[in-house]
Design an enzyme around this catalytic site. Structure first.
Site, PDB file in Angstrom:
ATOM      1  N   TYR A   1       0.840  -1.190   0.000  1.00  0.00           N
ATOM      2  CA  TYR A   1       0.000   0.000   0.000  1.00  0.00           C
ATOM      3  C   TYR A   1       0.879   1.246   0.000  1.00  0.00           C
ATOM      4  O   TYR A   1       2.099   1.181   0.097  1.00  0.00           O
ATOM      5  CB  TYR A   1      -0.933  -0.008   1.205  1.00  0.00           C
ATOM      6  CG  TYR A   1      -1.953  -1.129   1.198  1.00  0.00           C
ATOM      7  CD1 TYR A   1      -2.366  -1.721   0.003  1.00  0.00           C
ATOM      8  CD2 TYR A   1      -2.497  -1.594   2.385  1.00  0.00           C
ATOM      9  CE1 TYR A   1      -3.287  -2.753  -0.001  1.00  0.00           C
ATOM     10  CE2 TYR A   1      -3.431  -2.624   2.390  1.00  0.00           C
ATOM     11  CZ  TYR A   1      -3.817  -3.202   1.192  1.00  0.00           C
ATOM     12  OH  TYR A   1      -4.730  -4.221   1.189  1.00  0.00           O
TER      13      TYR A   1
ATOM     14  N   ARG B   1       0.931  -1.482  11.677  1.00  0.00           N
ATOM     15  CA  ARG B   1       1.195  -2.838  11.205  1.00  0.00           C
ATOM     16  C   ARG B   1       2.317  -2.794  10.171  1.00  0.00           C
ATOM     17  O   ARG B   1       2.230  -2.042   9.189  1.00  0.00           O
ATOM     18  CB  ARG B   1      -0.074  -3.423  10.587  1.00  0.00           C
ATOM     19  CG  ARG B   1       0.015  -4.891  10.218  1.00  0.00           C
ATOM     20  CD  ARG B   1      -1.263  -5.299   9.515  1.00  0.00           C
ATOM     21  NE  ARG B   1      -1.363  -6.739   9.343  1.00  0.00           N
ATOM     22  CZ  ARG B   1      -2.128  -7.336   8.433  1.00  0.00           C
ATOM     23  NH1 ARG B   1      -2.856  -6.592   7.606  1.00  0.00           N
ATOM     24  NH2 ARG B   1      -2.175  -8.633   8.334  1.00  0.00           N
TER      25      ARG B   1
ATOM     26  N   ARG C   1       7.959 -15.004   6.643  1.00  0.00           N
ATOM     27  CA  ARG C   1       7.686 -16.350   6.129  1.00  0.00           C
ATOM     28  C   ARG C   1       6.323 -16.426   5.455  1.00  0.00           C
ATOM     29  O   ARG C   1       5.975 -17.444   4.846  1.00  0.00           O
ATOM     30  CB  ARG C   1       7.753 -17.365   7.276  1.00  0.00           C
ATOM     31  CG  ARG C   1       6.733 -17.127   8.387  1.00  0.00           C
ATOM     32  CD  ARG C   1       7.007 -17.970   9.602  1.00  0.00           C
ATOM     33  NE  ARG C   1       6.110 -17.656  10.707  1.00  0.00           N
ATOM     34  CZ  ARG C   1       6.316 -18.042  11.960  1.00  0.00           C
ATOM     35  NH1 ARG C   1       7.392 -18.753  12.269  1.00  0.00           N
ATOM     36  NH2 ARG C   1       5.467 -17.727  12.920  1.00  0.00           N
TER      37      ARG C   1
ATOM     38  N   GLY D   1       1.951 -17.299  10.087  1.00  0.00           N
ATOM     39  CA  GLY D   1       2.463 -18.657  10.086  1.00  0.00           C
ATOM     40  C   GLY D   1       2.589 -19.309  11.458  1.00  0.00           C
ATOM     41  O   GLY D   1       3.291 -20.311  11.593  1.00  0.00           O
TER      42      GLY D   1
ATOM     43  N   GLY E   1      -4.818 -15.854  11.729  1.00  0.00           N
ATOM     44  CA  GLY E   1      -5.722 -15.586  10.621  1.00  0.00           C
ATOM     45  C   GLY E   1      -6.350 -16.854  10.103  1.00  0.00           C
ATOM     46  O   GLY E   1      -7.543 -17.109  10.274  1.00  0.00           O
ATOM     47  N   ARG E   2      -5.536 -17.708   9.474  1.00  0.00           N
ATOM     48  CA  ARG E   2      -6.050 -18.932   8.849  1.00  0.00           C
ATOM     49  C   ARG E   2      -6.766 -19.827   9.854  1.00  0.00           C
ATOM     50  O   ARG E   2      -7.867 -20.314   9.602  1.00  0.00           O
ATOM     51  CB  ARG E   2      -4.896 -19.706   8.213  1.00  0.00           C
ATOM     52  CG  ARG E   2      -4.143 -18.969   7.114  1.00  0.00           C
ATOM     53  CD  ARG E   2      -2.776 -19.591   6.877  1.00  0.00           C
ATOM     54  NE  ARG E   2      -1.937 -19.512   8.061  1.00  0.00           N
ATOM     55  CZ  ARG E   2      -1.044 -20.437   8.412  1.00  0.00           C
ATOM     56  NH1 ARG E   2      -0.887 -21.516   7.663  1.00  0.00           N
ATOM     57  NH2 ARG E   2      -0.309 -20.289   9.495  1.00  0.00           N
TER      58      ARG E   2
END
Length: 239
Positions: A47, A94, A134, A166, A187-188
Site C-alpha cells: 500500500y 502494522r 515467512r 504462520g 488468521g487462517r
C-alpha cells in the site's frame, strides 16, 4: 483482468505527500466519535506507505526518497497526525519486515525496519503489529522459519508487540513465553475455528482450513466451519 485498461498515476509531489498524511488522520474523525479500541494503520501489502518506505519501489529524489530517514518520513508523518487526533494509545501500526507481497522489496530491510520501530517508540502506540516474512499474502513461503521479525524488533521497540504470520498454537505460546511478542494474532486458523481460543486452551484438535476459499465472496469457507462441540456431535451421529 489483463491490465489493458489501467494507467499509471502521477507521483505525489512533496506538498501533496504532506497533505495526504494529514488527510489520512482526519478521515476517521469525520465519522463521529470513535467506537473502536484502537485505530490500526496498515503499512504492509504494498500500500501507499509501503511504497514510500521500501527502495525497491521508492525512487524519489526529494525529501521522501533516498535515505532511510527520508523514506520513513511519510509513515511517521501519518502516525504523528493520527496520534494528534486520537492519542497514541488508540493508534497502532502494522508492518511486514522483509515482506515481498505486491512486488515490494528493500535493499536493507533490517536497517529500515529497525529505524522505523525505533522511531515509533516516541508515539506511545497501542501496539506494533509485526507480520513475519515467512508469509507472502496468505501463503507460507518459508516452512520451518521461526518468528525472526518479532525477535529482532523486540530488541528495538519498547511497546506492545503483536506477532502474526504462520503461527501454530505451540509456536505462538513459545513466542510469548520467550518474550519476543506480547500477543500473537491468528488468521487462517481463526477462520477455520470459530472457537479457536477454547481449542488452544484445552488442547483440542483444529479444523483444517481450505485455502481455496480465502478471499472469495460467498459463505463457503467463512461461516460453515464448525465449533468443536458441533463437530463432535456430527462424528458421533455417524458411528
Amino acid at each position: 483482468m489483463d491490465g489493458s485498461n489501467l494507467r499509471l498515476t502521477a507521483r505525489l509531489t512533496s506538498e501533496k505527500s504532506q497533505a495526504s498524511s494529514r488527510t489520512i488522520a482526519k478521515r476517521p474523525s469525520a465519522q463521529g466519535p470513535p467506537v473502536l479500541t484502537a485505530l490500526s494503520f496498515t503499512r504492509v501489502m504494498g500500500y501507499l506507505p509501503d511504497q514510500f518506505l521500501q527502495d525497491g519501489i521508492n525512487k524519489r529524489t526529494d525529501m521522501y526518497g533516498g535515505s532511510i530517514e527520508n523514506r520513513s518520513r511519510f509513515l511517521l508523518q501519518v502516525v504523528e497526525a493520527l496520534v494528534s487526533v486520537w492519542g497514541g494509545n488508540r493508534v497502532a501500526v502494522r508492518i511486514a519486515p522483509s515482506g515481498t507481497w505486491n512486488g515490494v522489496s528493500d535493499s536493507n530491510p533490517i536497517a529500515l525496519f529497525d529505524y522505523v520501530a525505533k522511531q515509533l517508540n516516541r508515539f506511545g502506540l497501542a501496539y506494533l503489529h509485526v507480520i513475519e516474512p515467512r508469509i507472502k499474502g496468505n501463503v507460507l513461503i518459508a516452512e520451518g522459519q521461526g518468528h525472526i521479525a518479532a525477535t529482532r524488533l523486540r530488541k528495538v521497540f519498547t511497546g506492545t508487540i503483536i506477532a502474526a504470520g504462520g503461527f501454530e498454537p505451540d509456536t505462538a505460546e513459545a513466542a510469548v513465553r520467550e518474550g519476543d511478542a506480547d500477543l500473537v494474532a491468528f488468521g487462517r486458523h481463526f477462520l477455520a475455528n470459530p472457537d479457536l481460543p477454547k481449542r488452544i486452551q484445552l488442547g483440542l484438535p483444529l479444523n483444517a482450513y481450505d485455502r481455496d476459499t480465502f478471499y472469495t465472496f460467498d459463505a463457503r469457507g467463512y461461516t460453515d466451519y464448525s465449533f468443536y462441540e458441533q463437530r463432535s456431535e456430527l462424528l458421533a451421529s455417524t458411528l
